[in-house]
Design a protein around this motif. Structure first.
Motif, PDB file in Angstrom:
ATOM      1  N   GLU A  32     -13.025  63.714 -28.487  1.00  0.00           N
ATOM      2  CA  GLU A  32     -11.694  63.505 -29.043  1.00  0.00           C
ATOM      3  C   GLU A  32     -11.521  62.009 -29.258  1.00  0.00           C
ATOM      4  OE1 GLU A  32      -8.285  66.129 -27.496  1.00  0.00           O
ATOM      5  OE2 GLU A  32      -9.636  65.829 -25.784  1.00  0.00           O
ATOM      6  N   LEU A  33     -11.048  61.606 -30.406  1.00  0.00           N
ATOM      7  CA  LEU A  33     -10.859  60.200 -30.744  1.00  0.00           C
ATOM      8  C   LEU A  33      -9.380  59.859 -30.694  1.00  0.00           C
ATOM      9  CD1 LEU A  33     -12.283  57.613 -31.749  1.00  0.00           C
ATOM     10  CD2 LEU A  33     -11.858  58.424 -34.076  1.00  0.00           C
ATOM     11  N   TYR A  34      -9.051  58.711 -30.075  1.00  0.00           N
ATOM     12  CA  TYR A  34      -7.675  58.214 -29.971  1.00  0.00           C
ATOM     13  C   TYR A  34      -7.642  56.804 -30.541  1.00  0.00           C
ATOM     14  CZ  TYR A  34      -7.239  61.898 -26.450  1.00  0.00           C
ATOM     15  OH  TYR A  34      -7.236  63.093 -25.784  1.00  0.00           O
ATOM     16  N   VAL A  35      -6.684  56.522 -31.401  1.00  0.00           N
ATOM     17  CA  VAL A  35      -6.527  55.192 -31.977  1.00  0.00           C
ATOM     18  C   VAL A  35      -5.077  54.772 -31.766  1.00  0.00           C
ATOM     19  CG1 VAL A  35      -6.682  53.793 -34.065  1.00  0.00           C
ATOM     20  CG2 VAL A  35      -8.277  55.700 -33.727  1.00  0.00           C
ATOM     21  N   THR A  36      -4.884  53.651 -31.061  1.00  0.00           N
ATOM     22  CA  THR A  36      -3.514  53.185 -30.854  1.00  0.00           C
ATOM     23  C   THR A  36      -3.089  52.306 -32.018  1.00  0.00           C
ATOM     24  OG1 THR A  36      -4.006  51.098 -29.727  1.00  0.00           O
ATOM     25  CG2 THR A  36      -3.938  53.087 -28.359  1.00  0.00           C
ATOM     26  N   SER A  37      -1.822  52.235 -32.232  1.00  0.00           N
ATOM     27  CA  SER A  37      -1.278  51.184 -33.079  1.00  0.00           C
ATOM     28  C   SER A  37      -1.498  49.874 -32.341  1.00  0.00           C
ATOM     29  CB  SER A  37       0.216  51.384 -33.312  1.00  0.00           C
ATOM     30  OG  SER A  37       0.430  52.550 -34.061  1.00  0.00           O
ATOM     31  N   GLY A  38      -1.451  48.774 -33.056  1.00  0.00           N
ATOM     32  CA  GLY A  38      -1.566  47.486 -32.393  1.00  0.00           C
ATOM     33  C   GLY A  38      -0.435  47.320 -31.397  1.00  0.00           C
ATOM     34  N   GLN A  39      -0.777  47.030 -30.155  1.00  0.00           N
ATOM     35  CA  GLN A  39       0.231  46.813 -29.118  1.00  0.00           C
ATOM     36  C   GLN A  39       0.566  45.326 -29.083  1.00  0.00           C
ATOM     37  OE1 GLN A  39       1.735  49.511 -27.539  1.00  0.00           O
ATOM     38  NE2 GLN A  39       0.546  50.431 -29.194  1.00  0.00           N
ATOM     39  N   ILE A  40       1.844  45.035 -28.937  1.00  0.00           N
ATOM     40  CA  ILE A  40       2.333  43.663 -29.047  1.00  0.00           C
ATOM     41  C   ILE A  40       3.048  43.242 -27.771  1.00  0.00           C
ATOM     42  CG2 ILE A  40       2.435  43.694 -31.569  1.00  0.00           C
ATOM     43  CD1 ILE A  40       5.430  44.394 -31.334  1.00  0.00           C
ATOM     44  N   GLY A  41       3.472  41.988 -27.715  1.00  0.00           N
ATOM     45  CA  GLY A  41       4.048  41.396 -26.520  1.00  0.00           C
ATOM     46  C   GLY A  41       5.529  41.609 -26.318  1.00  0.00           C
ATOM     47  N   ALA A 129     -10.205  54.783 -28.416  1.00  0.00           N
ATOM     48  CA  ALA A 129     -10.712  55.442 -27.226  1.00  0.00           C
ATOM     49  C   ALA A 129     -11.226  56.836 -27.594  1.00  0.00           C
ATOM     50  CB  ALA A 129      -9.610  55.535 -26.166  1.00  0.00           C
ATOM     51  N   ALA A 130     -12.031  57.394 -26.702  1.00  0.00           N
ATOM     52  CA  ALA A 130     -12.555  58.732 -26.916  1.00  0.00           C
ATOM     53  C   ALA A 130     -12.691  59.437 -25.576  1.00  0.00           C
ATOM     54  CB  ALA A 130     -13.910  58.674 -27.611  1.00  0.00           C
ATOM     55  N   LYS A 131     -12.514  60.759 -25.606  1.00  0.00           N
ATOM     56  CA  LYS A 131     -12.787  61.595 -24.438  1.00  0.00           C
ATOM     57  C   LYS A 131     -13.979  62.474 -24.785  1.00  0.00           C
ATOM     58  CE  LYS A 131      -8.327  62.124 -22.172  1.00  0.00           C
ATOM     59  NZ  LYS A 131      -7.238  63.068 -21.852  1.00  0.00           N
ATOM     60  N   ALA A 132     -15.025  62.355 -23.996  1.00  0.00           N
ATOM     61  CA  ALA A 132     -16.236  63.135 -24.234  1.00  0.00           C
ATOM     62  C   ALA A 132     -16.092  64.513 -23.633  1.00  0.00           C
ATOM     63  CB  ALA A 132     -17.436  62.415 -23.635  1.00  0.00           C
TER      64      ALA A 132
END
Length: 132
Positions: A32-41, A129-132
């Motif tokens: 499973e592939l996970y892609v976050t939006s850019g996280q900011i401060g 990120a990914a979950k195998a």
């Protein structure tokens, strides 16, 4: 399934990484592939601190929250993209990384650019990120 783990390596014949990252991260088939939006401060009140290091602190808090929401850990991170508009204090950024993720360093790209989405944003970090 053979090789059902995410693996990281620096292939022979390549120069050593110039920072804390690996040259290649491999995810197994059917992960499973996970892609976050850019996280900011930004903080929980919608405010941006003035200093880059304070924004880094908030950015890592936000990264932790988004990864925790999917029960993802350092072992799941396969790629990190970092964009900043001013010089990064790498000792500080790496200390925040190690607080959350230990010494697991995936493939990483860093870019210094002239501006991000809002004038207050000094750094933005995207996690794959990914979950195998």
């Amino acid at each position: 399934m053979k090789n059902a783990e995410i693996t990281r390596k620096n292939p022979e014949g390549m120069p050593n990484p110039v920072g804390n990252y690996t040259h290649i991260t491999k995810i197994p088939r059917n992960s499973e592939l996970y892609v976050t939006s850019g996280q900011i401060g930004i903080d929980q009140n919608g405010e941006f601190p003035e200093s880059m290091n304070e924004q880094i602190n908030n950015t890592f808090s936000n990264i932790k929250a988004v990864l925790d929401s999917e029960k993802l850990t350092a072992n799941n991170i396969i790629k990190v993209n970092v964009w900043a508009i001013e010089k990064i204090d790498w000792d500080h950024l790496y200390s925040k990384w190690e607080e959350l993720f230990g010494n697991e360093y995936p493939a990483m790209t860093i870019g210094y650019i002239s501006e991000l989405g809002l004038p207050e944003i000094k750094i933005e970090i995207e996690i794959w990120a990914a979950k195998a």
